[in-house]
Design an enzyme around this catalytic site. Structure first.
Site, PDB file in Angstrom:
ATOM      1  N   GLY A  35       8.774   3.422  14.388  1.00  0.00           N
ATOM      2  CA  GLY A  35       8.573   2.920  13.024  1.00  0.00           C
ATOM      3  C   GLY A  35       8.042   1.498  13.007  1.00  0.00           C
ATOM      4  O   GLY A  35       7.708   0.919  14.055  1.00  0.00           O
ATOM      5  N   ASP A  56      12.969   8.764  18.572  1.00  0.00           N
ATOM      6  CA  ASP A  56      12.525   8.810  17.172  1.00  0.00           C
ATOM      7  C   ASP A  56      12.204  10.265  16.844  1.00  0.00           C
ATOM      8  O   ASP A  56      11.611  10.967  17.672  1.00  0.00           O
ATOM      9  CB  ASP A  56      11.280   7.913  16.989  1.00  0.00           C
ATOM     10  N   ASN A  57      12.568  10.705  15.632  1.00  0.00           N
ATOM     11  CA  ASN A  57      12.222  12.083  15.247  1.00  0.00           C
ATOM     12  C   ASN A  57      10.870  12.143  14.522  1.00  0.00           C
ATOM     13  O   ASN A  57      10.464  13.212  14.062  1.00  0.00           O
ATOM     14  CB  ASN A  57      13.326  12.713  14.388  1.00  0.00           C
ATOM     15  N   ASN A  60       9.191   9.509   9.777  1.00  0.00           N
ATOM     16  CA  ASN A  60       8.442   8.546   8.958  1.00  0.00           C
ATOM     17  C   ASN A  60       7.488   7.716   9.816  1.00  0.00           C
ATOM     18  O   ASN A  60       7.249   6.552   9.529  1.00  0.00           O
ATOM     19  CB  ASN A  60       9.435   7.618   8.221  1.00  0.00           C
ATOM     20  N   SER A 149      20.565  -5.051   6.004  1.00  0.00           N
ATOM     21  CA  SER A 149      19.613  -5.509   4.997  1.00  0.00           C
ATOM     22  C   SER A 149      20.296  -6.477   4.041  1.00  0.00           C
ATOM     23  O   SER A 149      21.503  -6.368   3.783  1.00  0.00           O
ATOM     24  CB  SER A 149      19.126  -4.281   4.226  1.00  0.00           C
ATOM     25  N   TYR A 174      20.740   4.039  -0.770  1.00  0.00           N
ATOM     26  CA  TYR A 174      20.220   3.426   0.461  1.00  0.00           C
ATOM     27  C   TYR A 174      21.043   2.183   0.801  1.00  0.00           C
ATOM     28  O   TYR A 174      21.548   2.034   1.925  1.00  0.00           O
ATOM     29  CB  TYR A 174      18.737   3.046   0.292  1.00  0.00           C
ATOM     30  N   LYS A 178      23.843   1.253   3.989  1.00  0.00           N
ATOM     31  CA  LYS A 178      23.839   0.087   4.892  1.00  0.00           C
ATOM     32  C   LYS A 178      25.217  -0.583   4.884  1.00  0.00           C
ATOM     33  O   LYS A 178      25.747  -0.963   5.927  1.00  0.00           O
ATOM     34  CB  LYS A 178      22.765  -0.924   4.472  1.00  0.00           C
ATOM     35  N   TYR A 202      18.211  -8.143   7.371  1.00  0.00           N
ATOM     36  CA  TYR A 202      16.812  -8.516   7.189  1.00  0.00           C
ATOM     37  C   TYR A 202      16.578  -8.867   5.727  1.00  0.00           C
ATOM     38  O   TYR A 202      17.088  -8.191   4.835  1.00  0.00           O
ATOM     39  CB  TYR A 202      15.850  -7.357   7.492  1.00  0.00           C
ATOM     40  N   ASN A 204      12.813  -9.679   3.637  1.00  0.00           N
ATOM     41  CA  ASN A 204      11.702  -8.751   3.351  1.00  0.00           C
ATOM     42  C   ASN A 204      10.666  -8.767   4.474  1.00  0.00           C
ATOM     43  O   ASN A 204       9.797  -9.646   4.488  1.00  0.00           O
ATOM     44  CB  ASN A 204      11.052  -9.109   2.011  1.00  0.00           C
ATOM     45  N   LEU A 225       6.011  -4.392  -2.038  1.00  0.00           N
ATOM     46  CA  LEU A 225       4.964  -5.218  -2.642  1.00  0.00           C
ATOM     47  C   LEU A 225       3.739  -5.412  -1.741  1.00  0.00           C
ATOM     48  O   LEU A 225       2.605  -5.153  -2.164  1.00  0.00           O
ATOM     49  CB  LEU A 225       5.557  -6.594  -3.004  1.00  0.00           C
ATOM     50  N   ASP A 320      16.206  -3.932  -9.594  1.00  0.00           N
ATOM     51  CA  ASP A 320      15.669  -5.164  -8.996  1.00  0.00           C
ATOM     52  C   ASP A 320      16.489  -6.381  -9.417  1.00  0.00           C
ATOM     53  O   ASP A 320      17.032  -6.423 -10.529  1.00  0.00           O
ATOM     54  CB  ASP A 320      14.208  -5.376  -9.425  1.00  0.00           C
TER      55      ASP A 320
HETATM   56  P1  NAD Z   1      10.458   2.978   9.416  1.00  0.00           P
HETATM   57  O1  NAD Z   1      10.651   4.133   8.526  1.00  0.00           O
HETATM   58  O2  NAD Z   1       9.066   2.533   9.689  1.00  0.00           O
HETATM   59  O3  NAD Z   1      11.204   3.207  10.801  1.00  0.00           O
HETATM   60  C1  NAD Z   1      12.370   4.001  10.923  1.00  0.00           C
HETATM   61  C2  NAD Z   1      12.111   5.002  12.030  1.00  0.00           C
HETATM   62  O4  NAD Z   1      13.281   5.805  12.209  1.00  0.00           O
HETATM   63  C3  NAD Z   1      10.956   5.967  11.716  1.00  0.00           C
HETATM   64  O5  NAD Z   1      10.057   5.963  12.813  1.00  0.00           O
HETATM   65  C4  NAD Z   1      11.624   7.330  11.553  1.00  0.00           C
HETATM   66  O6  NAD Z   1      10.793   8.382  11.988  1.00  0.00           O
HETATM   67  C5  NAD Z   1      12.873   7.158  12.403  1.00  0.00           C
HETATM   68  N1  NAD Z   1      14.015   7.989  12.020  1.00  0.00           N
HETATM   69  C6  NAD Z   1      14.556   8.150  10.789  1.00  0.00           C
HETATM   70  N2  NAD Z   1      15.619   8.962  10.848  1.00  0.00           N
HETATM   71  C7  NAD Z   1      15.776   9.320  12.150  1.00  0.00           C
HETATM   72  C8  NAD Z   1      16.695  10.144  12.850  1.00  0.00           C
HETATM   73  N3  NAD Z   1      17.687  10.773  12.201  1.00  0.00           N
HETATM   74  N4  NAD Z   1      16.555  10.292  14.177  1.00  0.00           N
HETATM   75  C9  NAD Z   1      15.544   9.673  14.849  1.00  0.00           C
HETATM   76  N5  NAD Z   1      14.648   8.893  14.239  1.00  0.00           N
HETATM   77  C10 NAD Z   1      14.758   8.700  12.898  1.00  0.00           C
HETATM   78  O7  NAD Z   1      11.304   1.753   8.784  1.00  0.00           O
HETATM   79  P2  NAD Z   1      11.336   0.214   9.193  1.00  0.00           P
HETATM   80  O8  NAD Z   1      10.765  -0.547   8.057  1.00  0.00           O
HETATM   81  O9  NAD Z   1      10.814   0.021  10.541  1.00  0.00           O
HETATM   82  O10 NAD Z   1      12.909  -0.038   9.153  1.00  0.00           O
HETATM   83  C11 NAD Z   1      13.700   0.049  10.316  1.00  0.00           C
HETATM   84  C12 NAD Z   1      15.156  -0.169   9.937  1.00  0.00           C
HETATM   85  O11 NAD Z   1      15.289  -1.433   9.285  1.00  0.00           O
HETATM   86  C13 NAD Z   1      15.691   0.885   8.967  1.00  0.00           C
HETATM   87  O12 NAD Z   1      17.021   1.178   9.316  1.00  0.00           O
HETATM   88  C14 NAD Z   1      15.651   0.168   7.634  1.00  0.00           C
HETATM   89  O13 NAD Z   1      16.608   0.652   6.739  1.00  0.00           O
HETATM   90  C15 NAD Z   1      15.948  -1.263   8.040  1.00  0.00           C
HETATM   91  N6  NAD Z   1      15.434  -2.237   7.084  1.00  0.00           N
HETATM   92  C16 NAD Z   1      14.105  -2.194   6.742  1.00  0.00           C
HETATM   93  C17 NAD Z   1      13.629  -3.091   5.794  1.00  0.00           C
HETATM   94  C18 NAD Z   1      12.179  -3.041   5.364  1.00  0.00           C
HETATM   95  O14 NAD Z   1      11.866  -3.557   4.283  1.00  0.00           O
HETATM   96  N7  NAD Z   1      11.265  -2.457   6.140  1.00  0.00           N
HETATM   97  C19 NAD Z   1      14.488  -4.057   5.224  1.00  0.00           C
HETATM   98  C20 NAD Z   1      15.828  -4.075   5.628  1.00  0.00           C
HETATM   99  C21 NAD Z   1      16.292  -3.152   6.556  1.00  0.00           C
HETATM  100  N1  UDP Z   2       7.143  -5.637  -6.828  1.00  0.00           N
HETATM  101  C1  UDP Z   2       6.186  -5.552  -7.820  1.00  0.00           C
HETATM  102  N2  UDP Z   2       5.312  -4.501  -7.785  1.00  0.00           N
HETATM  103  C2  UDP Z   2       5.332  -3.547  -6.824  1.00  0.00           C
HETATM  104  C3  UDP Z   2       6.311  -3.643  -5.800  1.00  0.00           C
HETATM  105  C4  UDP Z   2       7.204  -4.696  -5.851  1.00  0.00           C
HETATM  106  O1  UDP Z   2       6.130  -6.394  -8.709  1.00  0.00           O
HETATM  107  O2  UDP Z   2       4.510  -2.610  -6.858  1.00  0.00           O
HETATM  108  C5  UDP Z   2       8.084  -6.774  -6.828  1.00  0.00           C
HETATM  109  C6  UDP Z   2       9.556  -6.380  -6.921  1.00  0.00           C
HETATM  110  O3  UDP Z   2       9.943  -6.279  -8.280  1.00  0.00           O
HETATM  111  C7  UDP Z   2      10.229  -7.544  -6.182  1.00  0.00           C
HETATM  112  C8  UDP Z   2       9.211  -7.934  -5.108  1.00  0.00           C
HETATM  113  O4  UDP Z   2       7.958  -7.439  -5.580  1.00  0.00           O
HETATM  114  O5  UDP Z   2      10.416  -8.642  -7.049  1.00  0.00           O
HETATM  115  C9  UDP Z   2       9.502  -7.330  -3.728  1.00  0.00           C
HETATM  116  O6  UDP Z   2       9.660  -5.929  -3.859  1.00  0.00           O
HETATM  117  P1  UDP Z   2       9.792  -4.977  -2.605  1.00  0.00           P
HETATM  118  O7  UDP Z   2       9.927  -3.583  -3.111  1.00  0.00           O
HETATM  119  O8  UDP Z   2       8.691  -5.255  -1.637  1.00  0.00           O
HETATM  120  O9  UDP Z   2      11.137  -5.468  -1.897  1.00  0.00           O
HETATM  121  P2  UDP Z   2      12.659  -5.479  -2.451  1.00  0.00           P
HETATM  122  O10 UDP Z   2      12.664  -5.046  -3.859  1.00  0.00           O
HETATM  123  O11 UDP Z   2      13.359  -4.540  -1.539  1.00  0.00           O
HETATM  124  O12 UDP Z   2      13.105  -6.899  -2.275  1.00  0.00           O
END
Ligand code: NAD
Ligand code: UDP
Length: 365
Positions: A35, A56-57, A60, A149, A174, A178, A202, A204, A225, A320
């Site tokens: 991912g 990874d499965n 996504n 997160s 979601y 977490k 994390y 954003n 965004l 939001d």
């Molecule tokens: P992503 O979807 O790109 O990566 C997640 C990966 O996990 C994918 O490759 C998916 O195929 C794999 N996966 C999902 N379920 C699985 C399972 N049951 N078995 C094996 N593989 C599985 O997402 P990302 O943005 O890289 O996020 C990674 C992690 O960070 C996630 O846990 C997410 O919740 C967390 N996170 C992401 C964000 C963000 O904004 N991207 C913010 C905070 C936390």
């Molecule tokens: N946002 C927006 N338009 C979009 C997507 C997001 O105005 O199409 C805004 C959203 O309301 C927030 C910021 O951008 O204030 C970040 O949103 P995102 O979904 O990227 O992250 P999160 O909501 O998880 O912080």
């Protein structure tokens, strides 16, 4: 010219010493490593000399991300296509080669979808983590870095957000998944002193690898965004909806702490290193400490890409919050890590990735 044989021998001895005292290769299992964040972290691990297995499965993602990792690193991570909820497959992975630590990214992350199909989220994220911890314990692996997160803070009473601030009520399944996982891992570590667990909250994650070969590859229309803005710039989407301009912020639009994905990846290596001396649970915010509004993000992207981003003001998006940015000082003090890449680099790297890979990893070279 006189050759000082003693000097050369002493130097050779020191070299041998260095080689012998270098730690044996450390093997890290990265769940969800195909991912967005996982692939950038797998790359950083390989570049730092770790031995890496990705599980990874591909629900996504695609394994093309790992091919790009191999291209940049000059070596490939081992890849096992498997689901973390599958005990047999997990046992096989842990049985292949001793694992020193697990970095756990695997999970579902679409907030809106989690409201539609909550059980899928609790099963994949919570039950998946539970299965993973069982397998780890069974195979004597007790070091775990978990992708949490800032959503666990809910709507924070004050910003910047410190790790010891009371946790809030996440507004969707979601976010609750977490929070549940954080609580489960805290209970687990309290029950058995062998566990060393990092909860990385994390903010954003945005941006892409500076090579333009790796980046975020959302399925369908992006929820977040920056990928949305990038697709508007590329002409794939018509205009951006700005969700609300009546928040109590400087320009009325939502403020977030955007962190470059490569900085974030590096934070995982620092956490892994710090965990060696830290039994129990450690919590670190991974953010920059700086908030930007939606309008500031649009302007910064326009500057970096030379494109105009058409947008319109739309109603607020359900769930939001107005403002969310980190107090990033604990990670700086305890991990010696801080985000180094600024907004300009986040935007330029996103645009390089988007422009060079209009169909993400499906783009034909
Ligand atoms: P992503 O979807 O790109 O990566 C997640 C990966 O996990 C994918 O490759 C998916 O195929 C794999 N996966 C999902 N379920 C699985 C399972 N049951 N078995 C094996 N593989 C599985 O997402 P990302 O943005 O890289 O996020 C990674 C992690 O960070 C996630 O846990 C997410 O919740 C967390 N996170 C992401 C964000 C963000 O904004 N991207 C913010 C905070 C936390
Ligand atoms: N946002 C927006 N338009 C979009 C997507 C997001 O105005 O199409 C805004 C959203 O309301 C927030 C910021 O951008 O204030 C970040 O949103 P995102 O979904 O990227 O992250 P999160 O909501 O998880 O912080």
């Amino acid at each position: 010219m006189r050759v000082d044989k003693d000097y050369i021998r002493a130097k050779q001895d020191r070299l041998t010493e260095q080689i012998i005292t270098m730690p044996a290769s450390t093997h890290i299992l990265v769940t969800g490593g195909a991912g967005y964040i996982g692939s950038h972290t797998a790359l950083a691990l390989l570049q730092a000399g770790f031995d890496v297995t990705v599980i990874d499965n591909l629900s996504n993602s695609s394994d093309e991300s790992l091919k790009r990792v191999a291209r940049i690193a000059g070596k490939a991570p081992r890849f096992v296509k498997a689901d973390i909820r599958d005990r047999e497959q997990l046992n096989a992975v842990f049985g292949m080669q001793p694992v020193n630590a697990v970095i756990h990214f695997a999970g579902l992350k679409a907030v809106g979808e989690s409201v539609q199909v909550p059980l899928r989220y609790y099963d994949n994220n919570v039950a998946g983590t539970l299965r993973l911890c069982e397998a780890m314990a069974e195979h004597g692996v007790f070091t775990l870095v978990f992708s949490s997160s800032a959503t666990v803070y809910g709507d924070p009473a004050t910003v910047p957000i410190r790790e010891d601030q009371p946790l809030g009520t996440p507004t969707n399944p979601y976010g609750r998944s977490k929070l549940m996982i954080e609580q489960m891992l805290t209970d687990l570590a309290a029950s058995d002193a062998r566990w060393h667990v990092a909860l990385l909250r994390y903010f954003n994650p945005v941006g892409a690898h500076e090579s333009g070969l790796m980046g975020e590859d959302p399925n369908g229309i992006p929820n977040n965004l920056l990928p949305y803005i990038a697709q508007v710039a590329a002409g794939k989407l018509r205009e951006l909806s700005v969700f609300g301009n009546d928040y109590p912020t400087a320009d009325g639009t939502g403020v977030r702490d955007y962190i470059h994905v490569v900085d974030l990846a590096e934070g995982h290596l620092s956490a892994l290193n710090a965990l060696k001396a830290r039994p129990g649970v450690s919590v670190w915010n991974l953010g920059t400490g700086q908030g930007y509004s939606v309008l500031e993000m649009i302007r910064a992207f326009e500057l970096a890409s030379g494109k105009t981003i058409p947008f319109r003001i739309a109603p607020r998006r359900a769930g939001d919050i107005a403002m969310c940015f980190a107090d990033a000082s604990r990670a700086e003090i305890e991990l010696g890590w801080r985000a180094r890449r600024r907004l300009k680099a986040m935007m330029e790297d996103t645009w390089r990735w988007q422009a060079g890979n209009p169909e993400g990893y499906r783009t034909k070279p």
